[in-house]
Each structure stands twice: as C-alpha cells, then as structure tokens.
Design an enzyme around this catalytic site. Structure first.
Site, PDB file in Angstrom:
ATOM      1  N   LYS A 194       0.900  -1.326   0.001  1.00 34.63           N
ATOM      2  CA  LYS A 194       0.021   0.031   0.078  1.00 34.63           C
ATOM      3  C   LYS A 194       0.942   1.277   0.101  1.00 34.63           C
ATOM      4  O   LYS A 194       2.066   1.210   0.074  1.00 34.63           O
ATOM      5  CB  LYS A 194      -0.952  -0.004   1.178  1.00 34.63           C
ATOM      6  CG  LYS A 194      -1.762  -1.237   1.369  1.00 34.63           C
ATOM      7  CD  LYS A 194      -2.828  -1.369   0.184  1.00 34.63           C
ATOM      8  CE  LYS A 194      -3.485  -2.878  -0.016  1.00 34.63           C
ATOM      9  NZ  LYS A 194      -4.433  -3.247   0.827  1.00 34.63           N
TER      10      LYS A 194
HETATM   11  C1  LIG Z   1      -5.275  -4.244   1.456  1.00 35.15           C
HETATM   12  C2  LIG Z   1      -6.798  -4.076   1.321  1.00 35.15           C
HETATM   13  C3  LIG Z   1      -7.666  -4.292   2.460  1.00 35.15           C
HETATM   14  C4  LIG Z   1      -7.144  -5.099   3.766  1.00 35.15           C
HETATM   15  O1  LIG Z   1      -5.987  -4.693   4.410  1.00 35.15           O
HETATM   16  P1  LIG Z   1      -5.203  -5.246   5.310  1.00 35.15           P
HETATM   17  O2  LIG Z   1      -4.255  -4.377   5.968  1.00 35.15           O
HETATM   18  O3  LIG Z   1      -4.236  -6.204   4.186  1.00 35.15           O
HETATM   19  O4  LIG Z   1      -6.021  -6.100   5.958  1.00 35.15           O
HETATM   20  C5  LIG Z   1      -8.991  -3.914   2.486  1.00 35.15           C
HETATM   21  N1  LIG Z   1      -9.463  -3.588   1.417  1.00 35.15           N
HETATM   22  C6  LIG Z   1      -8.629  -3.305   0.072  1.00 35.15           C
HETATM   23  C7  LIG Z   1      -9.523  -2.705  -1.004  1.00 35.15           C
HETATM   24  C8  LIG Z   1      -7.406  -3.712   0.291  1.00 35.15           C
HETATM   25  O5  LIG Z   1      -6.581  -3.480  -1.056  1.00 35.15           O
END
Ligand SMILES: *Cc1c(COP(=O)(O)O)cnc(C)c1O
Length: 399
Positions: free
Chosen positions: A198
C-alpha cells in the site's frame, strides 16, 4: 502459452532476468532507525508511538480522530461494529475489491450487497447503489479502486437521504483527494491499510479516521476486547484498578514497533505518490496509442494515489484471452496481477448463494484487466522493462 514458449526457445531471453513484483515497500535508514528506537525504549505496544501515529494520520487527512488497528481488515471490522452492523443488516459494497471489504460485513452477521461498477472508473456506480437500497440497508461501503476516490458527493447524498452510514475502504487511497479535500475526512469513517504493497507501510497495520466522537470511542473499545477504563464511561466504580468490558471486542491492537515505522513512512507519502504518478503518466503516454489497451483514467475532480495501474485489454484486437497475455508477461519476469476476482466468484460467496451474472459490468471487466507493476521503489529501468515486455507480448498476439 505454448506458442509463446516456443518464441522464447527460438529467440529469446526474457526481457528481465529478475522477477519484478507488482508492488513492494520502500524503506530507508530513517525508517529502520525509528523501529530500533522503539525496540530500545519502554513500550513495544500500547505506548506513545501508537498515539503519535494516530495523530499524524488524523492531521494529514484533516480528521478529528484516528484509531489504528493490527491490520486494515481488523479496522474495517471495527468500523462495521461502530456503525452498528448486526445480523440481518445489509451493506452495499463493490464486487471489484479484495475480499476483506465484504468479509467485514459477514463478521457481524450482516449481508454484503454488491452494486455493479462504473466501467470508466471501475468504482462502484452510485446509480446501482440507489437501486439496491431496502429497509434493511444500514451502510454503504465504497472502495476507492486503485487509489481513485469514488464519487463521494453523490454517495453521501444517497446516504443522507436514506439515513445510511458511509464506511469508505480507502486501502488504496491514502494521499488521494476528492474535490481538493483529502480522503479520510469526508466519509463517516475511512479505512487505510499499511500492508507493504500500500501507499505507506507499517508491516501490517490499518487505521480508521473519523470526525465523530461516538465512533471513535466504539472503535477504541472494539480494538481492545470491548474494554474501557474511561471514568465517564464506567457503569460502576470499584477503585483505581477497575475497568469494564462492555461489549465483545477483540485484540486488534497495533504495536509501537509498527506505529513508529508508519509515522516515519508518512513523512515520505507525498513523494511516494509523486513517483507513482510520474510512472503512471509514462505508462499512459506509451500505451494510449495502442488499440489493444485501454489505460486507467483519473476523473477531473479527483487526485488519485495511484496505488495500482490497471490496464484493460481490448480482446477484439487480440487473438487470445487475458490468460495468455498474463502468462507471457510472467515469462518475461514481469510481476503482473489481477485486481480483482469479483468477490462473489469466490467459492465461499457462491455457497452463500451469490449467482454468476449478478454484476454484469464487473464480470465483463474482469475478463480483460491486468495490473502492471507500479511502486516508488521501482527504477526507470524497471519501468522500461515493463513497457518493453508488454509491447513485445501484445505485438506477438496482435490479430
Ligand atoms: C489491502 C486491502 C484491504 C485490507 O487491508 P489489510 O491491511 O491487508 O488487512 C482491504 N480492502 C482493500 C481494497 C485492500 O486493498
């Protein structure tokens, strides 16, 4: 696949020797030192670094409150809890997302209702949302796909009209803005994720930002077993040791180790996004003239965080399906991906009764999407390799 393999045997070597992932973290000495400092200090968890991280994120997005969680999925679970989602409630969300966006609704006994996407933005279509509202609808959970904010004004207007809570899954959109307002201060609650792919990372981590004190209190309680120590919230007073568990919460705490890394990374967020934007512009300049490819677009009223660069293959111009193009790119050592398999295609959701054909636009778009590598730690050479490989593969399969 076989054909392409033959090509490799008869000519060639892959465009890249080393596999290039679609995304990964960017860490520097300052990040590493911030973690070391915590390790040498007094608190590994529930200490000052967590509060510091929450305050920095809240200040960055312009929200009153932020509550950090062990990961983004836990944060979404907390947001659905704070919104009061329970057995029988319906929550409208996008099918073109990671399963976590819908799973968090199921955790509380709610029902995810999938609204089809707009084929231009790949975001949830507000017109589709409105058609799905019933007396059981409690919330809308839109996803800022690839870092492009959803049409928040329209979604908010629908929510106000029907008294719904808006929980924005902005896992892709930290640093993005909508009509010159930062994502994180617009919806009732906004979730960001700090997974290594991210915008910024804390290893694992997530956060909810909100302007509403009631949500803030519920989120904090939910994160730590449903326990409160706040004097004004206790129902009884036994003495200084006393605390109360008032609802069924979880241990969803983030550590100070993670929070320190997140705070250090946040300082670099804007420069990370600048690099992503610059690379995305190069992709678009290169591919927009090729009829086989449709490039992603940034709508005029938003500024994207460019989390993902998702191209759409125009299969009419190609002699093969997406699968062949995808496999050929992997052979070239380009770490392409598909974001996403429609959530209700997963066996667990199929068993819940979601049928094929539910969201026709999403299903059609799924056939042709490929995510190209895009991350700030990528070099100009990496970018060139992706371009060269995609051109080579498209050329090979062009009708
Ligand atoms: C990465 C992601 C999540 C969840 O995040 P985590 O930190 O991996 O639990 C939820 N929604 C979307 C669209 C994502 O890309």
């Amino acid at each position: 696949m076989e054909l392409y393999k033959d090509l490799a045997i008869h000519g060639g070597i892959p465009v890249r020797e080393k596999y290039l992932p679609y995304g990964r973290q960017w860490l520097d000495e300052e990040d590493i030192q911030s973690v070391v400092n915590v390790l040498q200090g007094d608190y590994l968890t529930t200490g000052p670094a967590v509060e510091g991280f929450e305050q920095s994120i809240a200040a960055y997005v312009g929200a009153k409150y932020a509550v950090a969680f062990a990961n983004g999925t836990a944060a979404l679970h907390g947001a659905c809890f704070a919104a009061g989602i329970k057995q029988g409630d319906e929550v409208i969300t996008s099918p073109l997302t990671f399963a976590a966006s819908a799973n968090c609704i199921l955790y509380l006994g709610g029902t995810p209702v999938f609204a089809d996407i707009d084929p231009l933005t790949l975001n949830i279509d507000p017109a589709a949302i409105e058609k799905l509202i019933t007396p059981r609808t409690k919330a809308i959970l839109p996803v800022d796909f690839a870092g492009n904010p959803v049409d928040l004004d329209t979604i908010q207007a629908i929510a106000r009209k029907h008294h719904l809570v808006v929980i924005e899954d902005a896992a892709h959109a930290l640093g993005a803005s909508y009509k010159n307002r930062k994502i994180g201060a617009i919806s009732d609650m906004t979730m960001f994720s700090f997974h290594p792919v991210k915008s910024i990372t804390s290893g694992e981590g997530g956060i909810i930002t909100t302007d509403q004190e009631e949500y803030y209190r519920k989120l904090k309680q939910f994160r730590t077993h449903g326990i409160t120590r706040e004097a004004d919230q206790l129902r009884e007073q036994h003495g200084p040791w006393y605390y109360e568990m008032q609802t069924l919460g979880y241990n969803y705490r983030i550590t100070d180790i993670q929070a320190a890394l997140g705070s250090s990374q946040l300082k670099k967020l804007d420069s990370f996004i600048q690099i992503r934007r610059c690379y995305a512009e190069t992709y678009t300049r290169t591919f927009q003239t090729m009829p086989e490819i449709t490039c992603p677009q940034e709508p005029p009223s938003v500024s994207s965080a460019w989390h993902l660069y998702v191209i759409r293959l125009n299969l009419d111009y190609l002699g093969v399906e997406r699968k062949e193009i995808f496999e050929a790119l992997i052979q070239e050592n380009i770490g392409v991906n598909v974001h996403y398999i429609p959530v209700y295609y997963h066996p667990y959701y199929r068993e819940l009764g979601y049928p094929t054909g539910l969201c026709p636009q999403t299903e059609k778009i799924y056939q042709g999407i490929i995510t190209l590598p895009l991350f700030p730690a990528m070099t100009e050479q990496d970018l060139e390799d992706v371009i060269r490989a995609l051109k080579k593969v498209i050329h090979y399969y062009r009708r």
